[in-house]
Design a protein around this motif. Structure first.
Motif, PDB file in Angstrom:
ATOM      1  N   UNK A 296      21.551  18.913 -49.980  1.00 40.63           N
ATOM      2  CA  UNK A 296      21.195  17.547 -49.589  1.00 40.63           C
ATOM      3  C   UNK A 296      21.558  17.287 -48.140  1.00 40.63           C
ATOM      4  N   UNK A 297      20.769  16.454 -47.493  1.00 39.09           N
ATOM      5  CA  UNK A 297      21.107  15.974 -46.151  1.00 39.09           C
ATOM      6  C   UNK A 297      21.934  14.708 -46.309  1.00 39.09           C
ATOM      7  N   UNK A 298      23.044  14.621 -45.609  1.00 40.61           N
ATOM      8  CA  UNK A 298      23.944  13.476 -45.731  1.00 40.61           C
ATOM      9  C   UNK A 298      23.975  12.703 -44.420  1.00 40.61           C
ATOM     10  N   UNK A 299      23.639  11.419 -44.501  1.00 41.36           N
ATOM     11  CA  UNK A 299      23.712  10.517 -43.360  1.00 41.36           C
ATOM     12  C   UNK A 299      24.933   9.622 -43.553  1.00 41.36           C
ATOM     13  N   UNK A 300      25.750   9.451 -42.520  1.00 42.94           N
ATOM     14  CA  UNK A 300      26.956   8.645 -42.608  1.00 42.94           C
ATOM     15  C   UNK A 300      26.761   7.304 -41.925  1.00 42.94           C
ATOM     16  N   UNK A 301      27.236   6.254 -42.592  1.00 44.54           N
ATOM     17  CA  UNK A 301      27.100   4.896 -42.069  1.00 44.54           C
ATOM     18  C   UNK A 301      28.407   4.150 -42.275  1.00 44.54           C
ATOM     19  N   UNK A 302      28.565   3.047 -41.555  1.00 38.80           N
ATOM     20  CA  UNK A 302      29.733   2.172 -41.720  1.00 38.80           C
ATOM     21  C   UNK A 302      29.369   0.800 -41.153  1.00 38.80           C
ATOM     22  N   UNK A 303      30.114  -0.249 -41.514  1.00 41.00           N
ATOM     23  CA  UNK A 303      29.781  -1.583 -41.003  1.00 41.00           C
ATOM     24  C   UNK A 303      29.714  -1.656 -39.482  1.00 41.00           C
ATOM     25  N   UNK A 304      30.661  -1.046 -38.796  1.00 39.31           N
ATOM     26  CA  UNK A 304      30.725  -1.149 -37.334  1.00 39.31           C
ATOM     27  C   UNK A 304      30.073   0.014 -36.614  1.00 39.31           C
ATOM     28  N   UNK A 305      29.756   1.093 -37.339  1.00 38.60           N
ATOM     29  CA  UNK A 305      29.264   2.294 -36.687  1.00 38.60           C
ATOM     30  C   UNK A 305      30.397   3.037 -35.993  1.00 38.60           C
ATOM     31  N   UNK A 306      30.096   4.192 -35.440  1.00 40.47           N
ATOM     32  CA  UNK A 306      31.132   4.977 -34.774  1.00 40.47           C
ATOM     33  C   UNK A 306      32.063   5.655 -35.757  1.00 40.47           C
ATOM     34  N   UNK A 307      33.265   5.975 -35.283  1.00 45.35           N
ATOM     35  CA  UNK A 307      34.213   6.726 -36.109  1.00 45.35           C
ATOM     36  C   UNK A 307      35.013   5.793 -37.011  1.00 45.35           C
TER      37      UNK A 307
ATOM     38  N   UNK B  11      30.440  -7.562 -46.853  1.00 40.96           N
ATOM     39  CA  UNK B  11      29.392  -7.189 -45.905  1.00 40.96           C
ATOM     40  C   UNK B  11      28.020  -7.450 -46.527  1.00 40.96           C
ATOM     41  N   UNK B  12      27.306  -8.445 -45.986  1.00 39.42           N
ATOM     42  CA  UNK B  12      26.011  -8.822 -46.556  1.00 39.42           C
ATOM     43  C   UNK B  12      24.999  -7.687 -46.484  1.00 39.42           C
TER      44      UNK B  12
ATOM     45  N   UNK C 173      32.455  -2.626 -52.816  1.00 38.76           N
ATOM     46  CA  UNK C 173      31.159  -2.954 -52.210  1.00 38.76           C
ATOM     47  C   UNK C 173      30.254  -3.688 -53.198  1.00 38.76           C
ATOM     48  N   UNK C 174      30.494  -3.483 -54.489  1.00 39.81           N
ATOM     49  CA  UNK C 174      29.675  -4.160 -55.503  1.00 39.81           C
ATOM     50  C   UNK C 174      29.905  -5.669 -55.494  1.00 39.81           C
ATOM     51  N   UNK C 175      31.056  -6.087 -54.973  1.00 35.39           N
ATOM     52  CA  UNK C 175      31.368  -7.520 -54.928  1.00 35.39           C
ATOM     53  C   UNK C 175      30.393  -8.239 -53.992  1.00 35.39           C
ATOM     54  N   UNK C 176      30.018  -7.577 -52.894  1.00 37.59           N
ATOM     55  CA  UNK C 176      29.051  -8.181 -51.986  1.00 37.59           C
ATOM     56  C   UNK C 176      27.676  -8.277 -52.649  1.00 37.59           C
ATOM     57  N   UNK C 177      27.316  -7.261 -53.431  1.00 41.02           N
ATOM     58  CA  UNK C 177      26.047  -7.328 -54.167  1.00 41.02           C
ATOM     59  C   UNK C 177      26.069  -8.493 -55.159  1.00 41.02           C
TER      60      UNK C 177
END
Length: 228
Positions: free
Chosen positions: A35-46, A108-109, A134-138
């Motif tokens: 699988x190809x894995x893309x990484x994300x975060x609220x602020x981006x970066x490290x 995080x909306x 994270x489910x709390x935001x959903x």
């Protein structure tokens, strides 16, 4: 994979962030299956890494592999801001833990909408330990979303045993239960435990991270099988 950007805890100088093994164990489980894995975060970066997860007693084989993997470290250092992630570009989403999600991903909306977008599109959503925050935001985006959902997450008992319950705004198990979720945990704290409820796959603690990733891969393979 969506990682926390939050490092501060309450009433203490101790830091939090991503629990390293909860990222590296699933990451290499996915990579090794092609699988190809893309990484994300609220602020981006490290993202910040929880210093406790880098202590010798918590080091896993995948942590050591990550430390020698320049490509993975570069991806980790350059996560994509979550507001740039589109469900249509991916097959599934995975939320590792560490205490950070209690503060940022829970409110995080963009993350909450992303989770709902994946589920509405018939794509699996997985989270482990404090990742299920994270489910709390959903739930905020779609009141009643968690009602009757069977999930696992870091338990109140485990929170007490690690001594951090006084450094958080709420206990995750309690918060999920207050939202109507049915939280299932292992009989003994810190043993792996995974719950699958339709497209939602959740795990209890660091030892559950790899098993949750494998359960997610199983869900993806079943989707690819005709009639599956």
């Amino acid at each position: 994979m969506v990682l926390t950007s939050h490092s501060e805890m309450e009433h203490t100088d101790s830091k939090t962030g991503v629990w390293l093994g909860e990222f590296t164990d699933p990451y290499y489980t996915f990579i090794d299956e092609g699988y190809e894995v893309i990484l994300s975060s609220p602020k981006g970066g490290r993202p910040p890494i929880d210093p406790m997860s880098e202590l010798t007693e918590h080091i896993t084989a995948s942590n050591r592999r990550f430390n020698d993997d320049e490509q993975a470290k570069d991806r980790f250092a350059h996560t994509i801001p979550i507001n740039q992630v589109r469900q249509a570009d991916h097959d599934a989403v995975f939320y590792p833990g560490g205490h950070g999600p209690i503060w940022d991903l829970a409110v995080d909306n963009n993350s909450g909408l992303l989770i709902l977008d994946f589920l509405d599109a018939g794509k699996p959503v997985a989270a482990v330990c404090h990742g299920p925050a994270a489910l709390i935001s959903a739930e905020h985006q779609r009141p009643g979303f968690l009602k009757g959902k069977r999930v696992s997450a870091f338990s109140n008992a485990e929170e007490t045993l690690v001594g951090r319950s006084g450094n958080m705004p709420y206990l995750l198990q309690t918060k999920l239960e207050e939202s109507g979720a049915e939280v299932k945990t292992a009989l003994v704290p810190f043993l792996p435990h995974v719950e699958t409820d339709g497209l939602l796959i959740t795990g209890q603690n660091p030892l559950s991270a790899g098993p949750v990733a494998k359960a997610l891969i199983t869900a993806l393979e079943q989707k690819e099988t005709p009639g599956g």
